[in-house]
Design a protein around this motif. Structure first.
Motif, PDB file in Angstrom:
ATOM      1  N   GLY A  55       1.225 -23.229 -15.581  1.00  0.00           N
ATOM      2  CA  GLY A  55       0.204 -24.151 -15.122  1.00  0.00           C
ATOM      3  C   GLY A  55       0.682 -25.585 -15.020  1.00  0.00           C
ATOM      4  N   LEU A  56      -0.219 -26.398 -14.540  1.00  0.00           N
ATOM      5  CA  LEU A  56      -0.002 -27.822 -14.362  1.00  0.00           C
ATOM      6  C   LEU A  56      -1.142 -28.543 -15.070  1.00  0.00           C
ATOM      7  CD1 LEU A  56       0.896 -29.621 -11.077  1.00  0.00           C
ATOM      8  CD2 LEU A  56      -1.054 -30.383 -12.401  1.00  0.00           C
ATOM      9  N   ILE A  57      -0.807 -29.495 -15.929  1.00  0.00           N
ATOM     10  CA  ILE A  57      -1.797 -30.269 -16.664  1.00  0.00           C
ATOM     11  C   ILE A  57      -1.609 -31.736 -16.279  1.00  0.00           C
ATOM     12  CG2 ILE A  57      -2.691 -30.901 -18.945  1.00  0.00           C
ATOM     13  CD1 ILE A  57      -2.791 -27.868 -18.357  1.00  0.00           C
ATOM     14  N   GLY A  58      -2.695 -32.387 -15.945  1.00  0.00           N
ATOM     15  CA  GLY A  58      -2.608 -33.790 -15.580  1.00  0.00           C
ATOM     16  C   GLY A  58      -3.969 -34.435 -15.514  1.00  0.00           C
ATOM     17  N   SER A  59      -4.047 -35.513 -14.754  1.00  0.00           N
ATOM     18  CA  SER A  59      -5.304 -36.232 -14.599  1.00  0.00           C
ATOM     19  C   SER A  59      -5.244 -37.106 -13.349  1.00  0.00           C
ATOM     20  CB  SER A  59      -5.564 -37.110 -15.831  1.00  0.00           C
ATOM     21  OG  SER A  59      -4.496 -38.020 -16.019  1.00  0.00           O
ATOM     22  N   THR A  60      -6.404 -37.526 -12.914  1.00  0.00           N
ATOM     23  CA  THR A  60      -6.490 -38.505 -11.836  1.00  0.00           C
ATOM     24  C   THR A  60      -7.171 -39.744 -12.402  1.00  0.00           C
ATOM     25  OG1 THR A  60      -8.603 -37.606 -11.047  1.00  0.00           O
ATOM     26  CG2 THR A  60      -6.609 -36.770 -10.002  1.00  0.00           C
ATOM     27  N   TYR A  61      -6.654 -40.894 -11.992  1.00  0.00           N
ATOM     28  CA  TYR A  61      -7.175 -42.155 -12.510  1.00  0.00           C
ATOM     29  C   TYR A  61      -6.703 -43.287 -11.610  1.00  0.00           C
ATOM     30  CZ  TYR A  61      -9.017 -45.000 -16.350  1.00  0.00           C
ATOM     31  OH  TYR A  61      -9.768 -45.845 -17.115  1.00  0.00           O
ATOM     32  N   TRP A  62      -7.614 -44.171 -11.208  1.00  0.00           N
ATOM     33  CA  TRP A  62      -7.317 -45.329 -10.368  1.00  0.00           C
ATOM     34  C   TRP A  62      -6.421 -44.962  -9.187  1.00  0.00           C
ATOM     35  CZ3 TRP A  62      -7.524 -47.676 -15.553  1.00  0.00           C
ATOM     36  CH2 TRP A  62      -8.618 -48.517 -15.680  1.00  0.00           C
ATOM     37  N   GLN A  63      -6.824 -43.961  -8.462  1.00  0.00           N
ATOM     38  CA  GLN A  63      -6.136 -43.511  -7.253  1.00  0.00           C
ATOM     39  C   GLN A  63      -4.715 -43.022  -7.510  1.00  0.00           C
ATOM     40  OE1 GLN A  63      -6.565 -46.581  -4.285  1.00  0.00           O
ATOM     41  NE2 GLN A  63      -8.730 -46.133  -4.030  1.00  0.00           N
ATOM     42  N   TRP A  64      -4.479 -42.519  -8.705  1.00  0.00           N
ATOM     43  CA  TRP A  64      -3.189 -41.911  -9.041  1.00  0.00           C
ATOM     44  C   TRP A  64      -3.419 -40.510  -9.586  1.00  0.00           C
ATOM     45  CZ3 TRP A  64       1.976 -43.426  -8.940  1.00  0.00           C
ATOM     46  CH2 TRP A  64       2.209 -44.719  -8.463  1.00  0.00           C
ATOM     47  N   LEU A  65      -2.524 -39.609  -9.260  1.00  0.00           N
ATOM     48  CA  LEU A  65      -2.471 -38.284  -9.846  1.00  0.00           C
ATOM     49  C   LEU A  65      -1.323 -38.297 -10.845  1.00  0.00           C
ATOM     50  CD1 LEU A  65      -2.991 -35.205 -10.054  1.00  0.00           C
ATOM     51  CD2 LEU A  65      -1.449 -34.940  -8.111  1.00  0.00           C
ATOM     52  N   TYR A  66      -1.617 -38.073 -12.113  1.00  0.00           N
ATOM     53  CA  TYR A  66      -0.602 -38.024 -13.148  1.00  0.00           C
ATOM     54  C   TYR A  66      -0.377 -36.572 -13.536  1.00  0.00           C
ATOM     55  CZ  TYR A  66      -1.386 -43.010 -13.659  1.00  0.00           C
ATOM     56  OH  TYR A  66      -1.493 -44.344 -13.419  1.00  0.00           O
ATOM     57  N   ILE A  67       0.855 -36.097 -13.374  1.00  0.00           N
ATOM     58  CA  ILE A  67       1.199 -34.735 -13.766  1.00  0.00           C
ATOM     59  C   ILE A  67       1.980 -34.839 -15.063  1.00  0.00           C
ATOM     60  CG2 ILE A  67       2.433 -32.628 -13.159  1.00  0.00           C
ATOM     61  CD1 ILE A  67       1.928 -33.381 -10.197  1.00  0.00           C
ATOM     62  N   ASP A  68       1.362 -34.377 -16.148  1.00  0.00           N
ATOM     63  CA  ASP A  68       1.972 -34.475 -17.466  1.00  0.00           C
ATOM     64  C   ASP A  68       2.842 -33.274 -17.800  1.00  0.00           C
ATOM     65  OD1 ASP A  68       0.700 -36.953 -18.063  1.00  0.00           O
ATOM     66  OD2 ASP A  68      -1.132 -35.852 -18.507  1.00  0.00           O
TER      67      ASP A  68
END
Length: 120
Positions: A55-68
């Motif tokens: 899987g892929l775990i991340g987040s979206t915030y202030w027009q950014w996709l962060y892939i952790d």
């Protein structure tokens, strides 16, 4: 007069301490940039028995996709599933109107040789 602060280094931080630091940063950013519309993102690979295979775990915030984290079980690597996860995240990025993506170094170890490997 205020007492000086001390530096406290730990290998096992308490989740509440991590959450406090995160909330401090989010409040600071909101005050200066407005609401960022933080949203967690998890995209999973499952087999027919519904067992997790990656899987892929991340987040979206202030027009950014962060892939952790991007991880695929070793038996399924090299078959295009990493690419499929990134494509799925890309579609989510579009839905959220995110303009940029950031891959952390945790995604690089399994992707050696992949065209999706983030530069360090």
């Amino acid at each position: 007069m205020k007492q000086p602060l001390r530096i406290d280094i730990t290998e096992k931080p308490h989740p509440k301490d991590i959450e406090f630091i995160l909330q401090q940063l989010l409040a600071f950013n909101r005050d200066r940039a407005g609401e960022g519309h933080f949203q967690q993102l998890a995209i999973f690979l499952r087999n027919e028995g519904d067992r997790l295979a990656g899987g892929l775990i991340g987040s979206t915030y202030w027009q950014w996709l962060y892939i952790d984290i991007l991880s695929i079980d070793e038996t399924w690597r090299g078959q295009g599933y990493g690419h499929a996860l990134l494509e799925a995240a890309s579609k989510k990025k579009f839905i959220c109107r995110v303009g940029n993506a950031h891959l952390t170094k945790k995604t690089n170890l399994q992707a050696a040789g992949s065209r999706h490997t983030a530069k360090q």
